[in-house]
Scaffold this active site. Structure first.
Site, PDB file in Angstrom:
ATOM      1  N   HIS C  16       0.851  -1.200   0.000  1.00  0.00           N
ATOM      2  CA  HIS C  16       0.000   0.000   0.000  1.00  0.00           C
ATOM      3  C   HIS C  16       0.879   1.239   0.000  1.00  0.00           C
ATOM      4  O   HIS C  16       2.108   1.151   0.050  1.00  0.00           O
ATOM      5  CB  HIS C  16      -0.972  -0.001   1.199  1.00  0.00           C
ATOM      6  CG  HIS C  16      -0.381   0.361   2.523  1.00  0.00           C
ATOM      7  ND1 HIS C  16      -1.073   1.066   3.475  1.00  0.00           N
ATOM      8  CD2 HIS C  16       0.845   0.101   3.055  1.00  0.00           C
ATOM      9  CE1 HIS C  16      -0.315   1.224   4.544  1.00  0.00           C
ATOM     10  NE2 HIS C  16       0.844   0.649   4.326  1.00  0.00           N
ATOM     11  N   CYS C  35       5.904   6.555   4.335  1.00  0.00           N
ATOM     12  CA  CYS C  35       4.725   5.766   3.940  1.00  0.00           C
ATOM     13  C   CYS C  35       4.135   6.260   2.626  1.00  0.00           C
ATOM     14  O   CYS C  35       3.260   5.609   2.052  1.00  0.00           O
ATOM     15  CB  CYS C  35       3.636   5.815   5.014  1.00  0.00           C
ATOM     16  SG  CYS C  35       4.143   5.020   6.546  1.00  0.00           S
ATOM     17  N   HIS C  41       5.086   0.312  -0.509  1.00  0.00           N
ATOM     18  CA  HIS C  41       5.817  -0.533   0.424  1.00  0.00           C
ATOM     19  C   HIS C  41       4.783  -1.564   0.909  1.00  0.00           C
ATOM     20  O   HIS C  41       3.682  -1.609   0.371  1.00  0.00           O
ATOM     21  CB  HIS C  41       6.408   0.287   1.585  1.00  0.00           C
ATOM     22  CG  HIS C  41       5.386   0.879   2.491  1.00  0.00           C
ATOM     23  ND1 HIS C  41       4.651   1.992   2.164  1.00  0.00           N
ATOM     24  CD2 HIS C  41       4.927   0.500   3.711  1.00  0.00           C
ATOM     25  CE1 HIS C  41       3.810   2.281   3.144  1.00  0.00           C
ATOM     26  NE2 HIS C  41       3.952   1.396   4.094  1.00  0.00           N
ATOM     27  N   HIS C  43       3.473  -4.817   4.081  1.00  0.00           N
ATOM     28  CA  HIS C  43       3.507  -5.355   5.441  1.00  0.00           C
ATOM     29  C   HIS C  43       2.967  -6.784   5.470  1.00  0.00           C
ATOM     30  O   HIS C  43       2.191  -7.192   4.608  1.00  0.00           O
ATOM     31  CB  HIS C  43       2.634  -4.510   6.385  1.00  0.00           C
ATOM     32  CG  HIS C  43       3.070  -3.101   6.541  1.00  0.00           C
ATOM     33  ND1 HIS C  43       4.205  -2.749   7.232  1.00  0.00           N
ATOM     34  CD2 HIS C  43       2.538  -1.931   6.095  1.00  0.00           C
ATOM     35  CE1 HIS C  43       4.339  -1.422   7.204  1.00  0.00           C
ATOM     36  NE2 HIS C  43       3.347  -0.905   6.517  1.00  0.00           N
ATOM     37  N   ASP C  81      -4.813 -10.650   0.512  1.00  0.00           N
ATOM     38  CA  ASP C  81      -3.509 -11.297   0.555  1.00  0.00           C
ATOM     39  C   ASP C  81      -2.796 -11.194  -0.791  1.00  0.00           C
ATOM     40  O   ASP C  81      -3.347 -11.534  -1.836  1.00  0.00           O
ATOM     41  CB  ASP C  81      -3.659 -12.773   0.944  1.00  0.00           C
ATOM     42  CG  ASP C  81      -2.321 -13.425   1.216  1.00  0.00           C
ATOM     43  OD1 ASP C  81      -1.394 -12.728   1.677  1.00  0.00           O
ATOM     44  OD2 ASP C  81      -2.182 -14.637   0.956  1.00  0.00           O
ATOM     45  N   HIS C  82      -1.539 -10.743  -0.730  1.00  0.00           N
ATOM     46  CA  HIS C  82      -0.738 -10.546  -1.936  1.00  0.00           C
ATOM     47  C   HIS C  82      -1.438  -9.588  -2.906  1.00  0.00           C
ATOM     48  O   HIS C  82      -1.394  -9.777  -4.121  1.00  0.00           O
ATOM     49  CB  HIS C  82      -0.390 -11.883  -2.598  1.00  0.00           C
ATOM     50  CG  HIS C  82       0.697 -12.612  -1.837  1.00  0.00           C
ATOM     51  ND1 HIS C  82       0.447 -13.245  -0.641  1.00  0.00           N
ATOM     52  CD2 HIS C  82       2.031 -12.781  -2.074  1.00  0.00           C
ATOM     53  CE1 HIS C  82       1.577 -13.796  -0.200  1.00  0.00           C
ATOM     54  NE2 HIS C  82       2.545 -13.524  -1.043  1.00  0.00           N
ATOM     55  N   GLU C 128      -0.209  -4.115  12.013  1.00  0.00           N
ATOM     56  CA  GLU C 128       0.546  -3.772  10.807  1.00  0.00           C
ATOM     57  C   GLU C 128       2.018  -4.139  10.958  1.00  0.00           C
ATOM     58  O   GLU C 128       2.656  -4.625  10.021  1.00  0.00           O
ATOM     59  CB  GLU C 128       0.414  -2.271  10.536  1.00  0.00           C
ATOM     60  CG  GLU C 128       0.836  -1.858   9.155  1.00  0.00           C
ATOM     61  CD  GLU C 128       0.773  -0.344   8.992  1.00  0.00           C
ATOM     62  OE1 GLU C 128       0.049   0.112   8.098  1.00  0.00           O
ATOM     63  OE2 GLU C 128       1.434   0.382   9.759  1.00  0.00           O
TER      64      GLU C 128
END
Lengths: 143, 143, 143, 143, 143, 143
Positions: C16, C35, C41, C43, C81-82, C128
């Site tokens: 994100h 950010c 980037h 998490h 996810d991914h 996070e």
């Protein structure tokens, strides 16, 4: 490209006891303590499998973790998760269900499948609680 | 001085199964899945007990953790560690060994001893695996 | 039988950025810092979902964790996810991809399915990093 | 937009002892046990600070974590990290260095700065070891 | 005095994808699965760097952790934190962003600076999720 | 039967400082930084002890963990827990209390007792914080 080691973690929850039928209850208790409770106890086990190799030019992978995870699930998790290590697991039949012995037997289940997937199994770490674990290098002694 | 909450963690390793004898094997499997394995499975349980109160002017303590730990060991760990929750634990006799039910029964074991030690039990957290846990506030609903 | 809270953890790995297209790059950097890196980037997110209720006499369960896990996988993990939270997730379209906003939107995805499974969603915790997380009680303020 | 709770973790390593100079060595040992060792002992403390609020339309934030982290570092970590809680910390002078008291005093250091940054402090969690921690809600009793 | 190994952990949060532009989307998906999502995904990476040596008579140190941490922050964290491993990192340009390859390239960044600080780099461990990590010994094979 | 490595974890909470009386305060601060705080600081230390051997045919054990735990408690935990490493520990007298030196001295305390219990000590891991630890193989260099 040079040798890299890659490790995948899976887990299983199982019951077991440490108990020799050819020993008296007193002798079992003396050696195995509360681990000999005749009605079993259990653990959340974590299994870490390490494969070594040179990263492929095509993929950057030592081994595809999808393949490694599939092997671990088929040969380890399916056999051991929510099972009784003394009663439900063919490859542990007749063997004392110590963490040491379990690690050795897990190695035997996955060494060949990993080789067929193009990898070289070099280490198993089997964690029984946050306070104890065993490591097995196929019998080798790196230190 | 104002109200503070203090929590102590202890652990125990136990076997159990989710199984109703008045249900068929198929029904047990349908509802409880692999948790119904007849030869048991097990977990490393973590129990967190929270006591609230105003820190004592004499000691700075809500409750002396030595006392709280002693109560937890006597009434919880000794009763459950390396035991079979279905077979070995008097206070679980005749009760489905779900994590929910176990938390409620643990509350009943320690509420009074904690009161005698001058504390007020307000919460139990019972962790079965790193992926699931229950919390019990004595039936209260803070949220 | 009294009210118990049960929590299930699942995880997803996502990319994100925190970025407002109606702000200059300087303004984005001033407010969102690193950010706001335009190339994203990411998490490893952990999502904890808490359901409350009285344990069933039939099963000892507040909710069957198989059902809760299935709801979380279908409505949360599969969607996130991914994935890129800004680009790939319909329910996040047009919304700043902060952890706070993500928690609120996840609540909207699973509240109804959990109700249909007989449960009452009361809390979401979204982690996070090991150094920060948010909690959302559906807008309620238990403390 | 609805109320969300956001938490930031920081850590500090400190020495302390539990000791009352107006008590005899025997009395100190009886009450505080090994925590009264006259030459000190120490811990890796983890401090979790929770702020509640409605996510900003502009940023999606309850509070900017850069601001919250800065407040925690200036008012908590700088004051406590690699310090002796009994000797080196002005705001702990004359106060028994229990985890309970430390949490109350940390609240006093950061409540106002967080308000100035636009946030509302609602909870402090102070972890002394993996086996014990305290929570403080500014004296409120959510459960 | 005898050889001791000392390890420092740092972390960075980054986006990446596993994707070969010379392969079709189908082929990328077949090999890399969801890791090939074209809009990226990301992780909280933990990097552990191990240096070996004999503790100095002057300091008791193999290497001053302040120096080791500074090297890791300058050469690894600054380059990778809140970055896109495929787009933002000069030393990863043209290289498949697998964890294996990233570990090898990180080694190249820090081996020399550590040597200049008087240390000998012997191992890098790079953790991508709690379920997988790679280890790199500079190409050596200790086991 | 083949060689297996088994590890037991114990912990202790201690105070220390890094400080040379033959150096000025400035020099101590320059080299040891905040670790030189004259009034001490402290940590929750975790000690992992690894023993290697072939699992016994009688027990399945490399070493009985009850015995290993007892040795660690008698020779390490009792000596170090809630103590000042610089002032209270005979075997650290006159030695800089770095983690490196502490690991070497712990080895000397337990090598012989482990041998008497039939085991071979091969590794100590001493964790000072979640961000740094040392490993000691008795001076050997496996990598």
């Amino acid at each position: 490209m040079k040798t890299v080691y890659i490790t995948r973690r899976e887990h299983f929850n199982a019951a077991h006891k440490l108990w020799r039928p050819d020993w008296s209850e007193e002798k079992n208790d003396e050696v195995f303590g509360k681990c000999s409770n005749k009605n079993w106890h259990g653990h959340n086990f974590y299994i870490f499998v390490t494969v070594k190799g040179k990263p492929s030019d095509d993929t950057g992978f030592v081994i595809n973790l999808k393949d490694l995870s599939k092997i671990m699930k088929e040969h380890v998790v399916e056999a051991l998760d929510h099972k009784n290590l003394n009663l439900d697991v063919p490859f542990m039949a007749g063997i004392l269900a110590s963490t040491e012995n379990l690690a050795i037997k897990i190695w035997e289940q996955i060494e060949e499948p990993i080789k067929e997937a193009g990898g070289e199994l070099v280490k198993i770490k089997l964690e029984e609680t946050e306070n104890n674990y065993v490591e097995y290098f196929g019998g080798n002694e790196p230190f």
